[in-house]
Write an enzyme that holds these catalytic residues in place. Structure first.
Site, PDB file in Angstrom:
ATOM      1  CD  GLU A  44      73.541  41.391 156.519  1.00  0.00           C
ATOM      2  OE1 GLU A  44      74.333  42.340 156.443  1.00  0.00           O
ATOM      3  OE2 GLU A  44      72.681  41.155 155.644  1.00  0.00           O
ATOM      4  CG  ASP A 118      74.127  51.506 167.611  1.00  0.00           C
ATOM      5  OD1 ASP A 118      75.145  52.060 168.097  1.00  0.00           O
ATOM      6  OD2 ASP A 118      73.000  52.024 167.641  1.00  0.00           O
TER       7      ASP A 118
END
Length: 215
Positions: A44, A118
Site C-alpha cells: 500500500e 493527494d
C-alpha cells in the site's frame, strides 16, 4: 495529509527494526526474507494511520503486505498498531513512493493499493499524482504479469484523471465504481481507511477501480 510531528516516532522505529525497513535500498528481490513465510506480496503506497493495511493483513494471512509511508509520523502510527498486533505477514517501509522501482525488483509484487492519495489538483503538479504515467511505469515494472493496481479516492477530478491516464497507458479495468459504498457486490469486500470512513459519513462518494497492465 500532513501529520503533526511525533516526538516518540524515531525511538519507536529504532526499537522495532524487525518490523520496519528504513534503509531499503538493498531490499529489491529480498523482501520475502523479512516475513515468516514466502507468500504473494502486496504493498500500500501511502498507508496513513494503517487501518486499511492492518485489517487487510489480518483477513488474508495467505498473503504478505507492506505498508509504505514517506511521513515518519504516519508510519510510526502504523508501527504502533503492528507492535500490538505482531502480524507475521505485515512489514512497514519508510520511503518515498516515487522510488518504487529502486525499492522492489521487477515482477516482485502481486498488487499495489493506492488509497486516497493527494489529488494535486493544480495542472503544474500533475507529475506528482500517483496515477501519472511515470508512476504507472513503476507499478508495471514491480508487478507480476497477473498483478493488479487498486485505487480509491473521494476526489472526482483525480478519479477521472486516473481513468484517462491508465487508459492511455494501455491498462485494462477489471472493476470500476463511481459510488463504491452503494455497490453491494464491490462494497462487500471493501475495507475502509480512516479517511474513507470519515468522509463517506459526510456524504462523499467513494470512487474505486481495479486495473491490470496489458502484457
Amino acid at each position: 495529509m500532513r501529520l503533526r510531528n511525533k516526538p516518540w516516532a524515531k525511538d519507536m522505529i529504532n526499537d522495532n527494526l524487525d518490523l520496519i525497513a528504513v534503509q531499503p535500498e538493498n531490499m529489491p528481490g529480498k523482501w520475502q526474507d523479512r516475513f515468516e513465510k514466502k507468500q504473494p506480496l502486496f504493498i500500500e503506497v501511502g498507508s496513513g494511520k494503517g487501518k486499511f493495511i492492518t485489517e487487510l493483513a489480518q483477513q488474508n494471512p495467505q498473503n504478505n503486505y507492506i505498508a509504505m509511508e514517506v511521513q515518519e509520523g504516519a508510519i510510526a502510527l502504523v508501527l504502533k498498531k503492528q507492535v500490538e498486533l505482531k502480524l507475521p505477514n505485515l512489514q512497514l517501509l519508510l520511503a518515498n513512493g516515487a522510488d518504487l522501482s529502486d525499492l522492489f525488483a521487477e515482477n516482485e509484487v502481486a498488487g499495489v493499493y493506492l488509497n486516497f492519495s493527494d489529488p494535486w489538483p493544480k495542472t503544474r503538479h500533475e507529475k506528482r499524482r500517483l496515477t501519472y504515467k511515470s508512476f504507472l511505469k513503476q507499478y508495471q515494472y514491480i508487478l507480476k504479469d497477473d498483478g493488479y493496481l487498486q485505487f480509491k479516492t473521494d476526489n472526482q477530478g483525480l478519479f477521472e484523471y486516473s481513468l484517462i491516464s491508465m487508459n492511455n497507458f494501455g491498462m485494462k479495468f477489471d472493476e470500476i465504481s463511481l459510488d463504491l459504498h452503494n455497490d453491494e457486490v464491490l462494497n462487500a469486500k471493501n475495507i475502509e481507511t480512516e479517511y474513507e470512513k470519515k468522509f463517506s459519513k459526510k456524504g462523499f462518494r467513494i470512487n474505486y477501480l481495479k486495473a491490470q497492465f496489458e502484457n
